[in-house]
Design an enzyme around this catalytic site. Sequence first.
Site, short mmCIF file in Angstrom:
data_model
loop_
_atom_site.label_atom_id
_atom_site.label_comp_id
_atom_site.label_asym_id
_atom_site.label_seq_id
_atom_site.Cartn_x
_atom_site.Cartn_y
_atom_site.Cartn_z
N LYS A 58 -42.43 -5.17 11.29
CA LYS A 58 -41.46 -5.09 10.12
C LYS A 58 -41.17 -3.88 9.78
O LYS A 58 -41.53 -2.74 10.21
CB LYS A 58 -42.32 -6.03 8.95
N TYR A 284 -33.07 23.63 -7.98
CA TYR A 284 -32.66 22.69 -9.08
C TYR A 284 -33.81 22.83 -10.19
O TYR A 284 -35.12 22.53 -9.94
CB TYR A 284 -32.55 21.24 -8.84
C1 LIG Z 1 -47.53 -6.04 6.61
C2 LIG Z 1 -48.42 -6.98 7.20
C3 LIG Z 1 -49.60 -6.99 8.19
C4 LIG Z 1 -49.74 -5.75 8.58
O1 LIG Z 1 -50.37 -4.92 7.62
P1 LIG Z 1 -51.30 -3.40 8.00
O2 LIG Z 1 -51.96 -3.05 6.80
O3 LIG Z 1 -50.12 -2.68 8.37
O4 LIG Z 1 -52.07 -3.40 9.35
C5 LIG Z 1 -50.31 -8.22 8.45
N1 LIG Z 1 -49.93 -9.20 8.01
C6 LIG Z 1 -48.81 -9.46 6.98
C7 LIG Z 1 -48.94 -10.77 6.48
C8 LIG Z 1 -48.36 -8.63 6.60
O5 LIG Z 1 -47.61 -8.54 5.65
#
Ligand SMILES: *Cc1c(COP(=O)(O)O)cnc(C)c1O
Length: 393
Positions: A58, A284
Site C-alpha cells: 500500500k 528561516y
Molecule cells: C499496513 C497493514 C499491514 C502491514 O503492516 P506492517 O506493520 O507494515 O507490516 C498488514 N495488514 C493490514 C491490515 C495493514 O493495514
Amino acid sequence: MTTPFKITPAAPAAIPWRSAPEDRAGAVLTVDLKALVENWRILRARAKPGCDVGAVVKADGYGLGAEQVGRALAGAGCQTFYVAHLDGAAALRRAVGPGPRIACLNGPNRGTERDFVAHRIMPVLSTPEHVKAWCAFALTEEVLLESIVQIDTGMNRLGLSPNEFAALMDDADGFLGLHPQMLMSHLACADTPDHPMNREQLTRFIPALSRFRARFPDAKGSLANSGGMLLGHEWQFDYGRPGIALYGSHPQPGHSRNPMLPVAYLKARIIQVRRVDTPGHVGYGAAAKVGEGAKLATVSMGYADGFLRTLSNVGTGYLDGIPVPVTGRVSMDLITFDVSNVPDSAAQPGGFIDILGANLTVDDVAAKAGTIGYEILTALGRRFHRRYLPASG
Ligand SMILES: *Cc1c(COP(=O)(O)O)cnc(C)c1O
C-alpha cells in the site's frame, strides 16, 4: 488593428533532454530490490511451514514504488499482495500479471464492484455494509464471489465488531453468494512483543476463525503484519501480511537487532558550500547561529521531498562517512548542513550528502523526527531521481 505579437504559436513538440535525469534531480533515491527480496525471504524463513508470506505494498509500496516492488517480489515467488485502494490494486495487477492474488484492504467503495471483478482484486469486507453490498452484487452476477472478511479483535479501527460478526454468522444468509478465502484481523501492538494485547487479540481471533470455518471449511486465517510475523508461529496462521519489514525498517524497534536489510538509499545534491566569513544565523527564523569559519553546505532537497521539518536543527546527514548536522530550519526545497568537520576535498558543490543509508537508517531518521519509519518512507517525495537495483543478476 494587428496583434503586436503572436500569442498562439503551435504547441511545441516535446523538447528532448540533453542531460541525464540524475543530473537534473535534486536528490537520488536508490531502491535495492535485491535486499527487498532478501527481506521477504528472511520473513519466510521465520514463517511456519505452509504459511503464505505475502507483501503489503500500500501507499505505493511504502513510498518505494509498488509496481517495481511487486514485480521483484512476484519474480521471487510471492503470491499474495495487499494494497489499500482499488486504483493501486489495478496498477499492481498490470505490473505483476494474472498470477498473484491481490487484496484491497480498504474494501469496495459503493459502485466499484465490477472493477474489482474486472481486475481480479479481492475486496476486504470490513463492515456489514461491505458484506451486504458484495452479497447483493454476487446475487445479480449469480456467481460465488471471492472475498476476505475482516474482523476487529481489539483495535477498533476497521473490521466487523464482535457483535456484527456474530450477527452475520447467526444469519444463515449472512454471506449468501460469497466464497470467502480468508478471515483476517489486524494486530495493534505487534511492534511491542511483550504487549499483552498480542495474546488478547490472538485469543479472540482463534474462536472466530473456528466459527467461520464451520461455515466455510476452506477459509484461511490471517493475523500477522511484520511485527506479528516475528511474534512466532502461533500468530501466523495461513497468510502473513508483512509490510514495513520488507522495506528494511525494524518491525519491533528497540527490542532486538534489526533482522532486516536496508532497502532505501537517499542522497541529496550539494548546491553551495560556504565558509562563513561573518558570524550570523542560518535559514528561516534565524533559528541557528553560526560562527566565523564554520563551513555550511546547502542541498537541493527540503520538506516538500519528505525531509520532515521537525528535523530542523536535529537531523543528521552523512558526508564522506562523517556525520553532519542539519543547521537551522528545513526549507521547502533546501536544507543546510554544518560540514565544518568534513575536509574541503569532500565538501564540494555537485557532491552528495547521504540522507538515508546503511549508517543512517529509516528508523534512525524516524527517531530523530519523533515519528516512525513508516512515515519517513511514505513521505518520500516524487521529485527524486529513482534508481532500482535489480532483484537478480
Ligand atoms: C499496513 C497493514 C499491514 C502491514 O503492516 P506492517 O506493520 O507494515 O507490516 C498488514 N495488514 C493490514 C491490515 C495493514 O493495514
